[in-house]
Design a protein around this motif. Sequence first.
Motif, PDB file in Angstrom:
ATOM      1  N   MET A   1     -36.670  19.453  72.918  1.00 53.23           N
ATOM      2  CA  MET A   1     -37.970  19.105  72.398  1.00 53.23           C
ATOM      3  C   MET A   1     -37.874  18.327  71.097  1.00 53.23           C
ATOM      4  O   MET A   1     -38.527  17.327  70.912  1.00 53.23           O
ATOM      5  CB  MET A   1     -38.797  20.378  72.176  1.00 53.23           C
ATOM      6  N   SER A   2     -37.041  18.760  70.174  1.00 55.36           N
ATOM      7  CA  SER A   2     -36.980  18.133  68.856  1.00 55.36           C
ATOM      8  C   SER A   2     -36.499  16.681  68.927  1.00 55.36           C
ATOM      9  O   SER A   2     -36.827  15.888  68.067  1.00 55.36           O
ATOM     10  CB  SER A   2     -36.115  18.945  67.906  1.00 55.36           C
ATOM     11  N   ALA A   3     -35.729  16.328  69.950  1.00 62.61           N
ATOM     12  CA  ALA A   3     -35.253  14.954  70.068  1.00 62.61           C
ATOM     13  C   ALA A   3     -36.395  13.988  70.362  1.00 62.61           C
ATOM     14  O   ALA A   3     -36.291  12.805  70.084  1.00 62.61           O
ATOM     15  CB  ALA A   3     -34.198  14.864  71.151  1.00 62.61           C
ATOM     16  N   ASP A   4     -37.490  14.495  70.916  1.00 61.33           N
ATOM     17  CA  ASP A   4     -38.618  13.647  71.267  1.00 61.33           C
ATOM     18  C   ASP A   4     -39.618  13.460  70.125  1.00 61.33           C
ATOM     19  O   ASP A   4     -40.566  12.700  70.260  1.00 61.33           O
ATOM     20  CB  ASP A   4     -39.360  14.231  72.469  1.00 61.33           C
ATOM     21  N   LEU A   5     -39.458  14.183  69.048  1.00 57.12           N
ATOM     22  CA  LEU A   5     -40.420  14.110  67.954  1.00 57.12           C
ATOM     23  C   LEU A   5     -40.256  12.824  67.163  1.00 57.12           C
ATOM     24  O   LEU A   5     -39.134  12.345  66.953  1.00 57.12           O
ATOM     25  CB  LEU A   5     -40.258  15.306  67.020  1.00 57.12           C
ATOM     26  N   PRO A   6     -41.369  12.259  66.685  1.00 59.92           N
ATOM     27  CA  PRO A   6     -41.267  11.057  65.854  1.00 59.92           C
ATOM     28  C   PRO A   6     -40.712  11.414  64.474  1.00 59.92           C
ATOM     29  O   PRO A   6     -40.732  12.573  64.059  1.00 59.92           O
ATOM     30  CB  PRO A   6     -42.720  10.582  65.753  1.00 59.92           C
ATOM     31  N   GLU A   7     -40.245  10.411  63.773  1.00 59.87           N
ATOM     32  CA  GLU A   7     -39.692  10.629  62.437  1.00 59.87           C
ATOM     33  C   GLU A   7     -40.797  10.865  61.408  1.00 59.87           C
ATOM     34  O   GLU A   7     -40.582  11.499  60.377  1.00 59.87           O
ATOM     35  CB  GLU A   7     -38.848   9.414  62.028  1.00 59.87           C
ATOM     36  N   TYR A   9     -45.105  11.835  60.744  1.00 63.35           N
ATOM     37  CA  TYR A   9     -46.348  12.407  61.268  1.00 63.35           C
ATOM     38  C   TYR A   9     -47.463  12.037  60.306  1.00 63.35           C
ATOM     39  O   TYR A   9     -47.302  12.146  59.085  1.00 63.35           O
ATOM     40  CB  TYR A   9     -46.233  13.927  61.383  1.00 63.35           C
ATOM     41  N   THR A  24     -35.947  17.818  61.890  1.00 68.79           N
ATOM     42  CA  THR A  24     -35.516  18.852  62.834  1.00 68.79           C
ATOM     43  C   THR A  24     -34.022  19.121  62.702  1.00 68.79           C
ATOM     44  O   THR A  24     -33.467  19.912  63.450  1.00 68.79           O
ATOM     45  CB  THR A  24     -35.820  18.432  64.288  1.00 68.79           C
TER      46      THR A  24
END
Length: 135
Positions: A1-7, A9, A24
């Motif tokens: 999941m964390s690999a898909d988060l944007p840098e 927000y 992350t």
Amino acid sequence: MSADLPEYYFRVRENGALVFRVDTQNRQRRIDMDQIAVVNIRNGEIKPHGDRILSDDDLEVIRDWMQERQEVLAHRDIDDIHRAVDYMNLTTQWAQSRATEEQLEDVTDALLLAMHDLRSVLVRKKADRLLKGNQ
């Protein structure tokens, strides 16, 4: 999941956003959000949070977001106006076919004043555009 988060927000506010850097890569493997800036869409201001110094990459991402956000808001504005036209048509149909005398009494003055105000502005703006086109 964390690999898909944007840098980054962006927490949207009425006039802009708070900007966070998403992290992350920590020992606890949790999501940390570190506020780095405050953005004001109306005046284009980008204020670093606290004593932060924003990198060129930070500024580029923030400016890109601001541009995209202004486009979204402009699209929403015109969409709202098109919806208002639909609502006016639906209101006309309601007044014509279903409204009771009490309901009409309740809304007639407010609707007439709002429509008069709108008509005055639209006529003035149309005249200004026509005059500019003839010059």
